[in-house]
Design a protein around this motif. Structure first.
Motif, PDB file in Angstrom:
ATOM      1  N   ALA A 285      -0.001   4.442   2.069  1.00  0.00           N
ATOM      2  CA  ALA A 285       0.279   4.450   3.501  1.00  0.00           C
ATOM      3  C   ALA A 285       1.778   4.428   3.780  1.00  0.00           C
ATOM      4  O   ALA A 285       2.192   4.249   4.924  1.00  0.00           O
ATOM      5  CB  ALA A 285      -0.391   3.253   4.172  1.00  0.00           C
ATOM      6  N   CYS A 286       2.610   4.606   2.741  1.00  0.00           N
ATOM      7  CA  CYS A 286       4.078   4.566   2.861  1.00  0.00           C
ATOM      8  C   CYS A 286       4.544   3.228   3.443  1.00  0.00           C
ATOM      9  O   CYS A 286       5.489   3.175   4.248  1.00  0.00           O
ATOM     10  CB  CYS A 286       4.587   5.731   3.715  1.00  0.00           C
ATOM     11  N   GLU A 287       3.894   2.151   3.027  1.00  0.00           N
ATOM     12  CA  GLU A 287       4.274   0.804   3.457  1.00  0.00           C
ATOM     13  C   GLU A 287       5.445   0.324   2.588  1.00  0.00           C
ATOM     14  O   GLU A 287       5.348   0.313   1.366  1.00  0.00           O
ATOM     15  CB  GLU A 287       3.076  -0.132   3.304  1.00  0.00           C
ATOM     16  N   VAL A 288       6.547  -0.083   3.236  1.00  0.00           N
ATOM     17  CA  VAL A 288       7.732  -0.501   2.478  1.00  0.00           C
ATOM     18  C   VAL A 288       7.985  -2.004   2.580  1.00  0.00           C
ATOM     19  O   VAL A 288       8.818  -2.548   1.848  1.00  0.00           O
ATOM     20  CB  VAL A 288       8.993   0.259   2.943  1.00  0.00           C
ATOM     21  N   PHE A 289       7.293  -2.704   3.469  1.00  0.00           N
ATOM     22  CA  PHE A 289       7.460  -4.158   3.614  1.00  0.00           C
ATOM     23  C   PHE A 289       6.232  -4.673   4.356  1.00  0.00           C
ATOM     24  O   PHE A 289       5.661  -3.973   5.180  1.00  0.00           O
ATOM     25  CB  PHE A 289       8.737  -4.478   4.425  1.00  0.00           C
ATOM     26  N   ARG A 290       5.851  -5.918   4.037  1.00  0.00           N
ATOM     27  CA  ARG A 290       4.719  -6.504   4.768  1.00  0.00           C
ATOM     28  C   ARG A 290       4.973  -7.983   5.023  1.00  0.00           C
ATOM     29  O   ARG A 290       5.242  -8.752   4.101  1.00  0.00           O
ATOM     30  CB  ARG A 290       3.404  -6.347   4.019  1.00  0.00           C
TER      31      ARG A 290
ATOM     32  N   ASP B 258       0.859  -1.187   0.000  1.00  0.00           N
ATOM     33  CA  ASP B 258       0.000   0.000   0.000  1.00  0.00           C
ATOM     34  C   ASP B 258       0.894   1.235   0.000  1.00  0.00           C
ATOM     35  O   ASP B 258       1.355   1.684   1.054  1.00  0.00           O
ATOM     36  CB  ASP B 258      -0.904  -0.027   1.237  1.00  0.00           C
ATOM     37  N   VAL B 259       1.162   1.788  -1.178  1.00  0.00           N
ATOM     38  CA  VAL B 259       2.069   2.937  -1.276  1.00  0.00           C
ATOM     39  C   VAL B 259       1.433   4.194  -0.708  1.00  0.00           C
ATOM     40  O   VAL B 259       2.139   5.116  -0.290  1.00  0.00           O
ATOM     41  CB  VAL B 259       2.513   3.161  -2.739  1.00  0.00           C
TER      42      VAL B 259
ATOM     43  N   ILE C  55      11.284   6.570  -1.579  1.00  0.00           N
ATOM     44  CA  ILE C  55      11.237   5.268  -0.901  1.00  0.00           C
ATOM     45  C   ILE C  55      10.644   4.176  -1.800  1.00  0.00           C
ATOM     46  O   ILE C  55      10.595   3.013  -1.406  1.00  0.00           O
ATOM     47  CB  ILE C  55      10.441   5.337   0.426  1.00  0.00           C
ATOM     48  N   TYR C  56      10.205   4.573  -3.008  1.00  0.00           N
ATOM     49  CA  TYR C  56       9.672   3.591  -3.964  1.00  0.00           C
ATOM     50  C   TYR C  56      10.366   3.723  -5.313  1.00  0.00           C
ATOM     51  O   TYR C  56       9.791   4.237  -6.281  1.00  0.00           O
ATOM     52  CB  TYR C  56       8.159   3.764  -4.146  1.00  0.00           C
ATOM     53  N   PRO C  57      11.626   3.305  -5.428  1.00  0.00           N
ATOM     54  CA  PRO C  57      12.289   3.314  -6.734  1.00  0.00           C
ATOM     55  C   PRO C  57      11.690   2.228  -7.638  1.00  0.00           C
ATOM     56  O   PRO C  57      10.860   1.423  -7.189  1.00  0.00           O
ATOM     57  CB  PRO C  57      13.744   2.984  -6.385  1.00  0.00           C
ATOM     58  N   MET C  58      12.105   2.228  -8.886  1.00  0.00           N
ATOM     59  CA  MET C  58      11.675   1.168  -9.795  1.00  0.00           C
ATOM     60  C   MET C  58      12.078  -0.187  -9.210  1.00  0.00           C
ATOM     61  O   MET C  58      13.177  -0.347  -8.688  1.00  0.00           O
ATOM     62  CB  MET C  58      12.316   1.359 -11.163  1.00  0.00           C
ATOM     63  N   THR C  59      11.178  -1.158  -9.292  1.00  0.00           N
ATOM     64  CA  THR C  59      11.376  -2.437  -8.615  1.00  0.00           C
ATOM     65  C   THR C  59      11.067  -3.590  -9.567  1.00  0.00           C
ATOM     66  O   THR C  59      10.320  -3.409 -10.538  1.00  0.00           O
ATOM     67  CB  THR C  59      10.464  -2.497  -7.365  1.00  0.00           C
TER      68      THR C  59
ATOM     69  N   MET D 204       9.394  -2.112 -12.740  1.00  0.00           N
ATOM     70  CA  MET D 204       8.100  -1.444 -12.835  1.00  0.00           C
ATOM     71  C   MET D 204       8.032  -0.362 -11.761  1.00  0.00           C
ATOM     72  O   MET D 204       8.761  -0.394 -10.772  1.00  0.00           O
ATOM     73  CB  MET D 204       6.960  -2.449 -12.623  1.00  0.00           C
ATOM     74  N   SER D 205       7.166   0.610 -11.981  1.00  0.00           N
ATOM     75  CA  SER D 205       6.920   1.652 -11.002  1.00  0.00           C
ATOM     76  C   SER D 205       5.744   1.240 -10.120  1.00  0.00           C
ATOM     77  O   SER D 205       4.804   0.586 -10.584  1.00  0.00           O
ATOM     78  CB  SER D 205       6.607   2.980 -11.698  1.00  0.00           C
ATOM     79  N   LEU D 206       5.814   1.611  -8.841  1.00  0.00           N
ATOM     80  CA  LEU D 206       4.710   1.302  -7.924  1.00  0.00           C
ATOM     81  C   LEU D 206       3.679   2.421  -7.861  1.00  0.00           C
ATOM     82  O   LEU D 206       2.723   2.330  -7.101  1.00  0.00           O
ATOM     83  CB  LEU D 206       5.264   1.040  -6.514  1.00  0.00           C
ATOM     84  N   LYS D 207       3.876   3.465  -8.670  1.00  0.00           N
ATOM     85  CA  LYS D 207       2.929   4.573  -8.685  1.00  0.00           C
ATOM     86  C   LYS D 207       1.593   4.115  -9.246  1.00  0.00           C
ATOM     87  O   LYS D 207       1.532   3.340 -10.203  1.00  0.00           O
ATOM     88  CB  LYS D 207       3.484   5.723  -9.518  1.00  0.00           C
TER      89      LYS D 207
END
Length: 473
Positions: free
Chosen positions: A340-345, A337-338, A374-378, A401-404
């Protein structure tokens, strides 16, 4: 005054020097009870695996079962209490030891078991409506139980399996056969990890050795004999050309070690964590350069930031919980969930409660806009190579891919079952099923699979009888 100022400066120099980091204040947030999965008979097997796998659509958990092995597959939106008669995937004749989702086809999952088989399952849209007993592919090449399965990170339909026969088999699922065998280990393989493009495989083994292997040739490029301590788990640290291992020191304390993948003669650093006895599971996020350490039987998760210069590993913070974890599933980055600035789950298995708890690691930010730093291409959901390309020697980085929101793409790949053929399982000039010792009841459960049975279009069971029949033809 001068004397007092000098005294103050000299005493201030003893204080710890903290690095500036955007992830220093990351915190863990447990989902509310209604967003957890409850009433699940989580397996009591003591095998050192997570017994859990998750992707953006399904959560899979290995369960306790009688007369064979089974696991649940639950749609992520189906939270709350799970009925005791909820449908299961239950085709194995022995306990299921590991499960992994295909990274490119989200309804395909691989499982391995004490019955010495690897099986590929195709989950229908919306989840299971009844028990699933027939796999799309049943793969027999190991002579003893199979403890680990791993999908190749950039190539579709390439699967690795590690058995208690000390061998790693590479399966090409386009043809439903093992195409390579890695036979360099002298004991049970404990862990496998790929580098970013899948050109290297790192393994830990019960023989106390850490190895870096070129998987297509099976050649050992680097090897470390850890005589003074035991290594249990290994993970590649993204594109840094470094490895991190967790294990036990000579004083029986849990520790981590950082290694240069091109020189395993000595670790770059070793750091003791604590004196507890549970296995330490490492998880690395290459996008944020964060390392998470979760102990089996612990309730806490420590997290660190990995740097390119000494001290390399910097402690950030710790998530604490009173409930011990048996294993942890990890959501792929494109399922976070970008907003909510979630970086790991994590999906935490709490055996005593039969509970699966989602735990979100969140970077506190006031802005509600997309945080590009905090969300580079992944790595995304599209494979970079076909099995034939990778087996021929090609390497390629993952397709990013972008998470946007609005830029996410879902893979349109579907799993195609291979054409039916009758062949002996021959890899590296060795018939894997020649003179196979009979499996014990402990390894296969109460019933052994029938040798050489055809399982319908695209489904087959490799066995000694099949190999002998092929030879006769």
């Amino acid at each position: 005054m001068t004397l007092r100022l000098g005294w103050f400066r000299s005493h201030m120099s003893w204080r710890p020097q903290y690095r500036s980091s955007k992830f220093r204040n990351v915190y863990g947030k447990v989902a509310s009870r209604e967003h957890c999965f409850d009433g699940i008979p989580i397996t009591k097997n003591v095998h050192d695996n997570h017994f859990c796998a998750v992707n953006t659509r399904f959560l899979a958990i290995v369960t306790e079962s009688a007369g064979g092995g089974s696991f649940l597959v639950i749609p992520l939106e189906r939270t709350g209490r799970i009925e005791p008669n909820y449908p299961k995937v239950c085709g194995h004749q022995g306990n299921v030891l590991d499960i992994k989702w295909n990274p490119f086809i989200e309804n395909v999952i691989a499982s391995c078991s004490e019955d010495a088989s690897v099986r590929i399952w195709e989950i229908p849209e919306g989840g299971l409506k009844k028990n699933m007993t027939e796999a799309v592919l049943e793969l027999y090449g190991h002579s003893r139980r199979v403890g680990l399965v791993e999908w190749h990170p950039t190539t579709n339909n390439i699967l690795f399996s590690a058995g208690y026969d000390y061998k790693v088999l590479i399966w090409n699922l386009d043809i439903g056969e093992p195409v390579k065998m890695i036979d360099c280990h002298t004991d049970v393989i404990l862990c496998m990890s790929f580098n970013t493009d899948g050109s290297l495989l790192a393994t830990t083994c019960k023989d106390k050795k850490l190895r870096v292997v070129e998987p297509r040739s099976g050649r050992v490029l680097q090897e470390a004999s850890c005589k003074n301590h035991r290594v249990n788990r290994v993970v590649f640290l993204g594109s840094t050309k470094r490895l991190l291992t967790t294990g036990v020191s000579r004083w029986n304390t849990r520790q981590i070690a950082l290694w240069d993948q091109e020189d395993l003669s000595m670790p770059l650093i070793e750091e003791e964590i604590d004196g507890l006895s549970g296995l330490l599971f490492p998880f690395y996020d290459a996008d944020t350069h964060m390392l998470y350490l979760a102990g089996k039987g612990d309730g806490n998760i420590r997290y660190y930031e990995i740097g390119s210069e000494k001290p390399y590993v910097s402690y950030l913070m710790e998530f604490r919980s009173p409930a011990p974890q048996k294993g942890l599933g990890v959501m792929p980055k494109h399922g976070l969930d970008v907003s909510a600035c979630e970086v790991f789950r994590f999906y935490k298995l709490v055996t005593l409660k039969g509970l699966i708890e989602p735990i979100s690691m969140i970077v506190p930010r006031r802005s509600e806009t997309y945080q590009e730093d905090i969300y580079p291409m992944t790595p995304g959901t599209e494979p970079a190579l076909t099995p034939d390309e990778w087996l021929s020697g090609m390497n390629r980085d993952p397709i990013l891919m972008s998470l946007k929101e609005g830029s996410k793409k879902t893979s349109k790949l579907v799993f195609k079952t291979p054409a039916r053929e009758k062949k002996s399982v021959v890899v590296n000039g060795i018939d894997l099923l020649e003179n196979v010792p009979p499996r014990t009841e402990n390894e296969v459960g109460q019933h052994s699979p029938r040798p050489g049975v055809e399982l319908g279009v695209g489904r087959r069971e490799w066995s000694l009888a099949t190999a002998q029949e092929a030879t006769a033809l």
